[in-house]
Design an enzyme around this catalytic site. Structure first.
Site, PDB file in Angstrom:
ATOM      1  N   HIS A 240      -4.564  12.133  -5.228  1.00  0.00           N
ATOM      2  CA  HIS A 240      -3.662  11.324  -6.074  1.00  0.00           C
ATOM      3  C   HIS A 240      -4.273  11.022  -7.444  1.00  0.00           C
ATOM      4  CE1 HIS A 240      -1.096   9.661  -2.448  1.00  0.00           C
ATOM      5  NE2 HIS A 240      -0.832  10.923  -2.748  1.00  0.00           N
TER       6      HIS A 240
ATOM      7  N   CYS B  28      -3.521  11.638 -22.421  1.00  0.00           N
ATOM      8  CA  CYS B  28      -2.420  11.500 -23.371  1.00  0.00           C
ATOM      9  C   CYS B  28      -1.251  12.345 -22.865  1.00  0.00           C
ATOM     10  CB  CYS B  28      -2.858  11.968 -24.757  1.00  0.00           C
ATOM     11  SG  CYS B  28      -1.464  12.010 -25.905  1.00  0.00           S
TER      12      CYS B  28
ATOM     13  N   CYS C  51      -0.649  15.181 -26.012  1.00  0.00           N
ATOM     14  CA  CYS C  51      -1.578  16.272 -26.356  1.00  0.00           C
ATOM     15  C   CYS C  51      -2.598  16.553 -25.256  1.00  0.00           C
ATOM     16  CB  CYS C  51      -2.301  15.967 -27.668  1.00  0.00           C
ATOM     17  SG  CYS C  51      -3.571  14.690 -27.522  1.00  0.00           S
TER      18      CYS C  51
ATOM     19  N   CYS D 160      -3.272  11.770 -31.485  1.00  0.00           N
ATOM     20  CA  CYS D 160      -1.901  12.174 -31.850  1.00  0.00           C
ATOM     21  C   CYS D 160      -0.899  11.034 -31.771  1.00  0.00           C
ATOM     22  CB  CYS D 160      -1.448  13.333 -30.963  1.00  0.00           C
ATOM     23  SG  CYS D 160      -0.978  12.786 -29.302  1.00  0.00           S
TER      24      CYS D 160
ATOM     25  N   GLY E 281      -7.951   3.563   7.094  1.00  0.00           N
ATOM     26  CA  GLY E 281      -7.161   2.672   6.243  1.00  0.00           C
ATOM     27  C   GLY E 281      -5.979   3.304   5.542  1.00  0.00           C
TER      28      GLY E 281
ATOM     29  N   SER F  35      -1.648   3.995   5.996  1.00  0.00           N
ATOM     30  CA  SER F  35      -0.418   3.797   6.784  1.00  0.00           C
ATOM     31  C   SER F  35       0.298   5.117   7.002  1.00  0.00           C
ATOM     32  CB  SER F  35       0.516   2.835   6.055  1.00  0.00           C
ATOM     33  OG  SER F  35       0.950   3.428   4.851  1.00  0.00           O
TER      34      SER F  35
ATOM     35  N   GLU G 242      -4.884  -2.611  11.449  1.00  0.00           N
ATOM     36  CA  GLU G 242      -3.592  -2.922  12.096  1.00  0.00           C
ATOM     37  C   GLU G 242      -3.130  -1.741  12.947  1.00  0.00           C
ATOM     38  OE1 GLU G 242      -2.050  -5.851  11.498  1.00  0.00           O
ATOM     39  OE2 GLU G 242      -3.495  -6.455   9.960  1.00  0.00           O
TER      40      GLU G 242
ATOM     41  N   ALA H 257     -12.623  -1.632   8.239  1.00  0.00           N
ATOM     42  CA  ALA H 257     -13.452  -0.428   8.088  1.00  0.00           C
ATOM     43  C   ALA H 257     -14.891  -0.766   7.695  1.00  0.00           C
ATOM     44  CB  ALA H 257     -12.818   0.491   7.044  1.00  0.00           C
TER      45      ALA H 257
HETATM   46  P1  OAD Z   1      -1.142   1.513   2.553  1.00  0.00           P
HETATM   47  O1  OAD Z   1      -1.187   0.219   1.815  1.00  0.00           O
HETATM   48  O2  OAD Z   1       0.197   2.086   2.839  1.00  0.00           O
HETATM   49  O3  OAD Z   1      -1.887   1.354   3.947  1.00  0.00           O
HETATM   50  C1  OAD Z   1      -3.148   0.731   4.016  1.00  0.00           C
HETATM   51  C2  OAD Z   1      -3.609   0.755   5.462  1.00  0.00           C
HETATM   52  O4  OAD Z   1      -4.897   0.179   5.478  1.00  0.00           O
HETATM   53  C3  OAD Z   1      -2.732  -0.050   6.415  1.00  0.00           C
HETATM   54  O5  OAD Z   1      -2.487   0.710   7.598  1.00  0.00           O
HETATM   55  C4  OAD Z   1      -3.574  -1.292   6.716  1.00  0.00           C
HETATM   56  O6  OAD Z   1      -3.375  -1.787   8.025  1.00  0.00           O
HETATM   57  C5  OAD Z   1      -4.982  -0.748   6.548  1.00  0.00           C
HETATM   58  N1  OAD Z   1      -6.029  -1.732   6.187  1.00  0.00           N
HETATM   59  C6  OAD Z   1      -5.940  -2.830   5.408  1.00  0.00           C
HETATM   60  N2  OAD Z   1      -7.142  -3.423   5.273  1.00  0.00           N
HETATM   61  C7  OAD Z   1      -8.021  -2.685   6.009  1.00  0.00           C
HETATM   62  C8  OAD Z   1      -9.426  -2.788   6.284  1.00  0.00           C
HETATM   63  N3  OAD Z   1     -10.186  -3.745   5.757  1.00  0.00           N
HETATM   64  N4  OAD Z   1      -9.982  -1.840   7.081  1.00  0.00           N
HETATM   65  C9  OAD Z   1      -9.231  -0.848   7.625  1.00  0.00           C
HETATM   66  N5  OAD Z   1      -7.906  -0.718   7.396  1.00  0.00           N
HETATM   67  C10 OAD Z   1      -7.306  -1.607   6.598  1.00  0.00           C
HETATM   68  O7  OAD Z   1      -2.079   2.530   1.746  1.00  0.00           O
HETATM   69  P2  OAD Z   1      -2.083   4.145   1.754  1.00  0.00           P
HETATM   70  O8  OAD Z   1      -1.831   4.663   3.122  1.00  0.00           O
HETATM   71  O9  OAD Z   1      -3.311   4.550   1.064  1.00  0.00           O
HETATM   72  O10 OAD Z   1       0.540   6.469  -3.543  1.00  0.00           O
HETATM   73  O11 OAD Z   1      -0.842   4.460   0.840  1.00  0.00           O
HETATM   74  C11 OAD Z   1      -0.546   5.794   0.543  1.00  0.00           C
HETATM   75  C12 OAD Z   1      -0.003   5.894  -0.848  1.00  0.00           C
HETATM   76  O12 OAD Z   1       1.082   4.972  -1.033  1.00  0.00           O
HETATM   77  C13 OAD Z   1      -0.962   5.509  -1.946  1.00  0.00           C
HETATM   78  O13 OAD Z   1      -1.870   6.533  -2.292  1.00  0.00           O
HETATM   79  C14 OAD Z   1      -0.034   5.227  -3.083  1.00  0.00           C
HETATM   80  C15 OAD Z   1       0.959   4.375  -2.334  1.00  0.00           C
HETATM   81  O14 OAD Z   1       2.207   4.220  -2.871  1.00  0.00           O
HETATM   82  C16 OAD Z   1       0.792   6.656  -4.829  1.00  0.00           C
HETATM   83  O15 OAD Z   1       0.593   5.788  -5.655  1.00  0.00           O
HETATM   84  C17 OAD Z   1       1.345   8.018  -5.141  1.00  0.00           C
END
Ligand code: OAD
Length: 251
Positions: free
Chosen positions: A120, A128, A131, A155, A192, A194, A220, A236
């Site tokens: 990502h 930019c 450019c 630019c 970590g 979802s 979770e 984690a």
């Molecule tokens: P999420 O916020 O969807 O999920 C975070 C996960 O981390 C959840 O399952 C939580 O339970 C878990 N979590 C929280 N604290 C934790 C801890 N201390 N130890 C272990 N687990 C923990 O984040 P992502 O799955 O990374 O995309 O989200 C995927 C994408 O959605 C991101 O890259 C971003 C977002 O919109 C873009 O911006 C394109």
């Protein structure tokens, strides 16, 4: 599975895996003080995710930059936590081949991980949109915090963090590399995430189809727990160092 016996089983699996690859999401950086996207305190409970779409950026970059500044998306204050450090240590111990991350905070590299695939992008770079000049975020931090819409000094074009916004394709080279790593892995260690955002979320599915063992460490329950061979519930930053310790002391 009870955390202690799960930690021992997971340590055994990592130690004996043909190739192990980590796949990380926002949860691994939660203990560095960075907000996750989903869940009770997630950013998408407070903001409309549309603000992080490429359409919205094109229409109203001022709103995007206000959001980016509010959530601290330039990450200069964040430090790697024990979970990032544990993954770097596993690589050093030759128990982990690479880290594929959805995060844009650069904390894996700062913890010492050498082989990191960022699917990502990375907010440590600013580009930019006219450019394609690239800047290190830390070098232009004044401009990013003071200008409502930061602009390119070459630019005058609008600047954007070098991260993938909703509606943008993933960087092909990085995603192809991630797919290759996942296909040749014997074990996928997810931390970590979802797994709600595609195409990133397809990586564990590809792994499963290939017969790769899947371990998930998450604080979770998640919607994809059924795909996992092992699920360890907990922060984690606590669980990963215990796994590394168990690998070190096991025969
Ligand atoms: P999420 O916020 O969807 O999920 C975070 C996960 O981390 C959840 O399952 C939580 O339970 C878990 N979590 C929280 N604290 C934790 C801890 N201390 N130890 C272990 N687990 C923990 O984040 P992502 O799955 O990374 O995309 O989200 C995927 C994408 O959605 C991101 O890259 C971003 C977002 O919109 C873009 O911006 C394109």
């Amino acid at each position: 599975m009870e955390a202690y016996s799960a930690i021992l089983s997971v340590a055994h699996e990592i130690k004996h895996a043909k190739r192990a690859v980590a796949f990380t999401g926002a949860g691994i950086s939660a203990e560095s003080g960075l907000a996750t996207f989903r869940g009770r305190d997630g950013l998408w409970n407070k903001y409309d995710p549309a603000v992080a779409s490429i359409e919205s950026f094109a229409q109203d970059p001022r709103k995007f930059w206000q959001f980016a500044r509010e959530i601290g998306w330039i990450f200069l204050a964040a430090r790697p936590n024990d979970a990032h450090i544990a993954l770097a240590e596993l690589e050093e111990m030759k128990r982990l081949d690479c880290v594929i991350t959805q995060n844009v905070d650069g904390l894996h590299q700062r913890a010492g991980s050498k082989h990191v695939i960022e699917i990502h992008g990375n907010a440590g770079r600013i580009i930019c949109t006219r450019c394609a000049s690239a800047y290190a975020t830390e070098k232009i931090i004044d401009r990013l915090t003071k200008q409502e819409i930061p602009t390119c000094d070459r630019c005058g074009g609008t600047l954007k963090p070098d991260v993938i916004l909703f509606g943008e394709p993933l960087p092909k080279k990085a995603f192809d590399q991630a797919l290759k790593e996942v296909k040749s892995a014997g074990l996928l260690l997810a931390v970590g995430t979802s797994l709600e955002v595609y195409p990133a979320a397809s990586l564990p599915e590809v792994a499963k189809k290939n017969g790769t063992k899947i371990i998930s460490i998450d604080s979770e329950k998640t919607g994809w727990d059924d795909l996992c061979d092992y699920k360890v519930n907990g922060p984690a930053g606590e669980i990963l160092p215990r796994i590394v310790q168990a690998i070190k002391i096991s025969f």
